[in-house]
Motif scaffolding. Structure first.
Motif, PDB file in Angstrom:
ATOM      1  N   GLU A   1      94.873  57.266  75.567  1.00  0.00           N
ATOM      2  CA  GLU A   1      93.653  56.467  75.431  1.00  0.00           C
ATOM      3  C   GLU A   1      93.732  55.186  76.256  1.00  0.00           C
ATOM      4  O   GLU A   1      92.761  54.785  76.895  1.00  0.00           O
ATOM      5  N   GLU A   2      94.899  54.521  76.230  1.00  0.00           N
ATOM      6  CA  GLU A   2      95.081  53.290  77.010  1.00  0.00           C
ATOM      7  C   GLU A   2      94.966  53.583  78.505  1.00  0.00           C
ATOM      8  O   GLU A   2      94.323  52.846  79.244  1.00  0.00           O
ATOM      9  N   LEU A   3      95.594  54.655  78.922  1.00  0.00           N
ATOM     10  CA  LEU A   3      95.537  55.029  80.329  1.00  0.00           C
ATOM     11  C   LEU A   3      94.112  55.366  80.749  1.00  0.00           C
ATOM     12  O   LEU A   3      93.636  54.913  81.794  1.00  0.00           O
ATOM     13  N   ASP A   4      93.411  56.139  79.931  1.00  0.00           N
ATOM     14  CA  ASP A   4      92.015  56.470  80.225  1.00  0.00           C
ATOM     15  C   ASP A   4      91.154  55.222  80.324  1.00  0.00           C
ATOM     16  O   ASP A   4      90.298  55.112  81.201  1.00  0.00           O
ATOM     17  N   PHE A   5      91.377  54.253  79.427  1.00  0.00           N
ATOM     18  CA  PHE A   5      90.610  53.016  79.434  1.00  0.00           C
ATOM     19  C   PHE A   5      90.809  52.257  80.746  1.00  0.00           C
ATOM     20  O   PHE A   5      89.848  51.823  81.383  1.00  0.00           O
ATOM     21  N   VAL A   6      92.063  52.121  81.164  1.00  0.00           N
ATOM     22  CA  VAL A   6      92.357  51.384  82.400  1.00  0.00           C
ATOM     23  C   VAL A   6      91.793  52.132  83.609  1.00  0.00           C
ATOM     24  O   VAL A   6      91.201  51.523  84.505  1.00  0.00           O
ATOM     25  N   ILE A   7      91.934  53.435  83.639  1.00  0.00           N
ATOM     26  CA  ILE A   7      91.400  54.219  84.763  1.00  0.00           C
ATOM     27  C   ILE A   7      89.888  54.076  84.845  1.00  0.00           C
ATOM     28  O   ILE A   7      89.330  53.875  85.932  1.00  0.00           O
ATOM     29  N   GLU A   8      89.210  54.153  83.724  1.00  0.00           N
ATOM     30  CA  GLU A   8      87.749  54.002  83.740  1.00  0.00           C
ATOM     31  C   GLU A   8      87.331  52.605  84.159  1.00  0.00           C
ATOM     32  O   GLU A   8      86.339  52.433  84.863  1.00  0.00           O
ATOM     33  N   ARG A   9      88.096  51.598  83.753  1.00  0.00           N
ATOM     34  CA  ARG A   9      87.796  50.229  84.189  1.00  0.00           C
ATOM     35  C   ARG A   9      87.936  50.111  85.705  1.00  0.00           C
ATOM     36  O   ARG A   9      87.078  49.550  86.382  1.00  0.00           O
TER      37      ARG A   9
END
Length: 75
Positions: A19-27
């Motif tokens: 989830e953290e990785l997905d959040f940063v990638i989407e940002r």
């Protein structure tokens, strides 16, 4: 090239949850979409990549600084 802030965000994720990785990638994707391969240009943009070490599989690329060989296959 990633912005300095994006590089810092990625480096801060030492053991990220998915989830953290997905959040940063989407940002990063929202703030700097040009650093991602687009669906329309994937074949041409992937073929322009330059790797330090040649990948072990056959992937589209322009060049590798260090070709695969007996001494480089130990990864």
């Amino acid at each position: 090239m990633h912005h300095l802030l994006h590089q810092t965000l990625l480096r801060s994720l030492t053991k990220p949850t998915p989830e953290e990785l997905d959040f940063v990638i989407e940002r990063i994707r929202a703030e700097n979409p040009s650093v991602f391969h687009s669906d329309e240009l994937t074949a041409s943009t992937l073929g322009e990549r330059v790797f330090i070490n040649e990948p072990s599989s056959s992937v589209p690329m322009k060049a590798a600084l260090f070709p695969r060989g007996p001494s480089n296959d130990q990864r």
